[in-house]
Design an enzyme around this catalytic site. Structure first.
Site, mmCIF file in Angstrom:
data_model
loop_
_atom_site.group_PDB
_atom_site.id
_atom_site.type_symbol
_atom_site.label_atom_id
_atom_site.label_comp_id
_atom_site.label_asym_id
_atom_site.label_seq_id
_atom_site.Cartn_x
_atom_site.Cartn_y
_atom_site.Cartn_z
ATOM 1 N N LYS A 179 0.828 -1.217 0.000
ATOM 2 C CA LYS A 179 0.000 0.000 0.000
ATOM 3 C C LYS A 179 0.865 1.272 0.000
ATOM 4 C CE LYS A 179 -2.486 2.624 3.557
ATOM 5 N NZ LYS A 179 -1.437 3.311 4.269
ATOM 6 N N ASN A 180 1.817 1.329 0.927
ATOM 7 C CA ASN A 180 2.531 2.604 1.073
ATOM 8 C C ASN A 180 3.541 2.851 -0.044
ATOM 9 O OD1 ASN A 180 0.975 3.303 3.220
ATOM 10 N ND2 ASN A 180 2.444 2.627 4.773
ATOM 11 N N CYS B 293 -5.443 8.062 8.780
ATOM 12 C CA CYS B 293 -5.720 7.531 10.112
ATOM 13 C C CYS B 293 -5.292 8.538 11.167
ATOM 14 C CB CYS B 293 -4.947 6.224 10.317
ATOM 15 S SG CYS B 293 -5.602 4.874 9.341
ATOM 16 N N ARG C 123 -0.371 15.226 12.701
ATOM 17 C CA ARG C 123 0.486 14.819 11.575
ATOM 18 C C ARG C 123 0.715 16.009 10.643
ATOM 19 N NH1 ARG C 123 -1.771 9.072 9.356
ATOM 20 N NH2 ARG C 123 0.287 8.956 8.402
ATOM 21 N N PRO C 124 1.562 16.968 11.085
ATOM 22 C CA PRO C 124 1.819 18.139 10.242
ATOM 23 C C PRO C 124 2.634 17.772 8.996
ATOM 24 C CG PRO C 124 3.233 18.195 12.181
ATOM 25 C CD PRO C 124 2.361 16.981 12.319
ATOM 26 N N ILE C 125 2.768 18.727 8.054
ATOM 27 C CA ILE C 125 3.620 18.464 6.875
ATOM 28 C C ILE C 125 4.721 19.528 6.752
ATOM 29 C CG2 ILE C 125 1.862 17.172 5.569
ATOM 30 C CD1 ILE C 125 1.638 19.746 3.793
ATOM 31 N N ASP D 41 3.747 0.552 11.944
ATOM 32 C CA ASP D 41 2.532 -0.012 11.336
ATOM 33 C C ASP D 41 2.285 -1.463 11.747
ATOM 34 O OD1 ASP D 41 2.181 2.403 10.138
ATOM 35 O OD2 ASP D 41 2.923 1.804 8.176
ATOM 36 N N ILE E 51 7.051 6.714 17.000
ATOM 37 C CA ILE E 51 6.811 7.483 15.770
ATOM 38 C C ILE E 51 5.599 8.415 15.913
ATOM 39 C CG2 ILE E 51 6.433 7.344 13.257
ATOM 40 C CD1 ILE E 51 9.086 6.050 14.123
ATOM 41 N N ARG F 7 -8.785 -0.021 3.738
ATOM 42 C CA ARG F 7 -7.856 0.966 3.189
ATOM 43 C C ARG F 7 -6.532 0.293 2.831
ATOM 44 N NH1 ARG F 7 -6.886 6.113 6.581
ATOM 45 N NH2 ARG F 7 -5.541 6.287 4.779
HETATM 46 N N1 EPU Z 1 5.949 14.481 10.878
HETATM 47 C C1 EPU Z 1 5.991 15.824 11.182
HETATM 48 N N2 EPU Z 1 6.138 16.702 10.138
HETATM 49 C C2 EPU Z 1 6.249 16.296 8.848
HETATM 50 C C3 EPU Z 1 6.194 14.928 8.552
HETATM 51 C C4 EPU Z 1 6.050 14.027 9.598
HETATM 52 O O1 EPU Z 1 5.904 16.224 12.351
HETATM 53 O O2 EPU Z 1 6.377 17.162 7.969
HETATM 54 C C5 EPU Z 1 5.861 13.510 11.993
HETATM 55 C C6 EPU Z 1 4.582 12.693 11.924
HETATM 56 O O3 EPU Z 1 3.507 13.340 12.554
HETATM 57 C C7 EPU Z 1 5.002 11.418 12.626
HETATM 58 C C8 EPU Z 1 6.466 11.272 12.232
HETATM 59 O O4 EPU Z 1 6.895 12.558 11.838
HETATM 60 O O5 EPU Z 1 4.891 11.594 14.005
HETATM 61 C C9 EPU Z 1 6.734 10.296 11.091
HETATM 62 O O6 EPU Z 1 5.891 10.623 9.992
HETATM 63 P P1 EPU Z 1 6.182 10.113 8.519
HETATM 64 O O7 EPU Z 1 6.282 11.295 7.645
HETATM 65 O O8 EPU Z 1 7.336 9.164 8.536
HETATM 66 O O9 EPU Z 1 4.870 9.287 8.214
HETATM 67 P P2 EPU Z 1 3.821 9.501 7.040
HETATM 68 O O10 EPU Z 1 4.528 9.740 5.773
HETATM 69 O O11 EPU Z 1 2.770 10.423 7.477
HETATM 70 C C10 EPU Z 1 3.876 6.987 6.367
HETATM 71 C C11 EPU Z 1 2.854 5.903 6.172
HETATM 72 C C12 EPU Z 1 2.284 5.496 7.514
HETATM 73 C C13 EPU Z 1 3.439 5.040 8.404
HETATM 74 C C14 EPU Z 1 4.515 6.129 8.527
HETATM 75 C C15 EPU Z 1 5.741 5.701 9.301
HETATM 76 C C16 EPU Z 1 1.990 6.338 3.998
HETATM 77 C C17 EPU Z 1 0.881 6.798 3.161
HETATM 78 N N3 EPU Z 1 1.817 6.390 5.310
HETATM 79 O O12 EPU Z 1 3.169 8.059 6.979
HETATM 80 O O13 EPU Z 1 1.421 4.402 7.246
HETATM 81 O O14 EPU Z 1 2.943 4.750 9.685
HETATM 82 O O15 EPU Z 1 4.929 6.507 7.205
HETATM 83 O O16 EPU Z 1 6.323 4.589 8.731
HETATM 84 O O17 EPU Z 1 3.015 5.900 3.504
HETATM 85 C C18 EPU Z 1 -0.283 2.890 7.720
HETATM 86 O O18 EPU Z 1 0.002 2.330 6.649
HETATM 87 O O19 EPU Z 1 -1.072 2.391 8.568
HETATM 88 C C19 EPU Z 1 0.330 4.181 8.028
HETATM 89 C C20 EPU Z 1 -0.125 4.986 8.965
#
Ligand code: EPU
Length: 429
Positions: A22-23, A117, A122-124, A305, A327, A398
């Site tokens: 998926k990811n 989820c 979860r900021p960007i 995950d 995480i 999902r």
């Molecule tokens: N974070 C920030 N700012 C950012 C980006 C991330 O604070 O700009 C924080 C997040 O809030 C989190 C941590 O950094 O606490 C790690 O976030 P990451 O960016 O690694 O995760 P993600 O890209 O939002 C993906 C997967 C998740 C998986 C995580 C960690 C996808 C679509 N989602 O999320 O998958 O848990 O990486 O491996 O790829 C799932 O499949 O159930 C799932 C939640």
């Protein structure tokens, strides 16, 4: 409304074939925007997050055709807007990938705040930091992130912490930028490598994916390609844990065992037998499940995950286990549901679960609170005495292709039941 009814107690036995990840697949679908010619994706899982990503492409004018199950032809040359619709963006985190891919190709993207989820805030901010480093500006317009750049120029990007999403987006924005981009403190997950391989198969110049320094030399044109998604490490891990929790004997096929090493190691620590073969792992149980400690980490550490599923196994282990979530700051919401099944778990400060093993769980009506929490409840239901009724199974869909069918083929007693809203279903055991 659909629910899963599971009558627990059957040890899982047989072979299960793992679907595309998926990811990885959500990122590959978004990355097709960077391709200047049509391309074909193979081994794409039939899950709702993929349907939504494809709907986003279609809403922008792309041509998307399912050639056969798991094989999708995508032509993004017909895209006529850089705006992602609110309704589609708000349902998943992966919608944020359209920021990077639209910016990379059109130098502009309007993407409503991503959903997904609820696992805590979860900021960007790190995604936007990467775009800015390459010369883009960003602002929030009507609840959406609007990024644009006159031109994108390669630069050094250092992430404050390891982030999968921001690493993906940095690659997307840099792949056609002018000059070299160096991403430091990059995520090393298998899906990062998969996306880099996909882009390189179109003619991109990305080196170092899978390490914490990724170097990208921008190219002007990306040609069409046919590319197969890697197997889903988390789906595989979920079936490995389900086999252990039901004291079963299962071959998990179509996997890359190297991607499963942290899960394999923890299962072995708990007394579960795991044999690695070239493209499969064999999991069986010939003694008690023992307690352990788990701490989630970015790859190659133990994946967040898999945390809910593994914690569920530990509720049935001998002794006391400790699970630390490093995480996300709110990934224990499923614990309240497991308690309804007789699990003995306390959560300290939102980050640490102390699990006292009990001999058996008992079936109960429970609710999936997110994707992996839902998978954890399925495992609990398979192992529990009596009937478990799981609500909100749309979360599970999902990310797990045909989960009920795959489990039935392993001998599980799991049924998908359509229940009219508000109707009370009498539990018979
Ligand atoms: N974070 C920030 N700012 C950012 C980006 C991330 O604070 O700009 C924080 C997040 O809030 C989190 C941590 O950094 O606490 C790690 O976030 P990451 O960016 O690694 O995760 P993600 O890209 O939002 C993906 C997967 C998740 C998986 C995580 C960690 C996808 C679509 N989602 O999320 O998958 O848990 O990486 O491996 O790829 C799932 O499949 O159930 C799932 C939640």
């Amino acid at each position: 409304m659909e629910k899963f009814f599971i009558r627990g107690g059957n040890p899982l036995k047989g072979t299960v074939y793992i679907s595309g990840a998926k990811n990885a697949a959500v990122a590959l679908v978004a990355a097709t925007i960077l391709c200047d010619e049509p391309c074909t994706l193979e081994n794409v899982p039939a899950i709702s997050d993929i349907t939504k990503c494809l709907d986003i492409l279609k809403s922008m004018g792309a041509v998307v055709k399912m050639e056969k199950e798991g094989v999708i032809y995508i032509d993004t040359s017909t895209i006529n807007t850089t705006k992602v619709p609110y309704k589609l963006a708000e349902t998943m985190r992966a919608s944020s990938y359209f920021l990077g891919t639209l910016l990379g190709r059109f130098h502009e993207a309007f993407v409503p705040m991503p959903g997904g989820c609820y696992l805590g805030d979860r900021p960007i901010d790190q995604h936007l930091k990467a775009f800015k480093a390459l010369g883009a500006t960003d602002e929030v317009v009507r609840g959406a992130n609007y990024v644009k750049a006159d031109k994108l120029v390669g630069n050094q990007i250092y992430f404050d912490f390891v982030t999968v999403g921001a690493t993906m987006n940095a690659i997307f924005a840099a792949v056609k930028a002018k000059g070299q981009t160096i991403i430091e403190n990059a995520a090393k997950e298998p899906h990062i490598v998969d996306v880099a391989n996909f882009l390189n198969s179109m003619g991109a110049d990305i080196r170092g994916a899978g390490t914490d320094v990724i170097k990208i030399r921008g190219v002007e044109y990306l040609h069409g390609t046919t590319y197969a998604t890697i197997p889903d490490q988390i789906e595989a891990g979920t079936y490995m844990v389900a086999a252990a929790a039901t004291k079963g004997d299962v071959v998990i096929a179509n996997v890359i065992p190297k991607h499963l090493e942290s899960i394999t190691a923890k299962l072995r620590k708990c007394g579960v037998c795991v044999e690695e073969n070239d493209e499969s792992v064999h999991v069986w149980v010939d003694g008690p499940i023992m307690n352990t400690t788990v701490k989630t980490q970015p790859h190659p550490g133990f994946p967040t995950d898999m945390q809910p599923q593994f914690s569920t196994l530990l509720t049935m282990a001998q002794g006391t286990s400790k699970v630390t979530e490093e995480i996300f700051n709110n990934r224990f919401r499923y614990v309240a549901e497991l308690r309804k099944m007789g699990a003995d778990v306390s959560v300290e400060g939102g980050k640490v679960a102390i699990i006292q093993g009990v001999p058996t769980l008992k079936g109960a009506p429970v609710q999936a609170t997110d994707l992996r929490a839902g998978a954890a409840l399925v495992i609990a239901g398979l192992a529990a005495d009596g009937l478990t009724e799981i609500d909100n199974i749309h979360y599970i869909e999902r990310g797990y292709e045909h989960i009920d069918k795959k489990l039935r083929e392993l001998g599980a007693d799991i049924t998908r039941v359509i229940v009219p809203d508000n109707e009370h279903v009498e539990m018979t055991s």
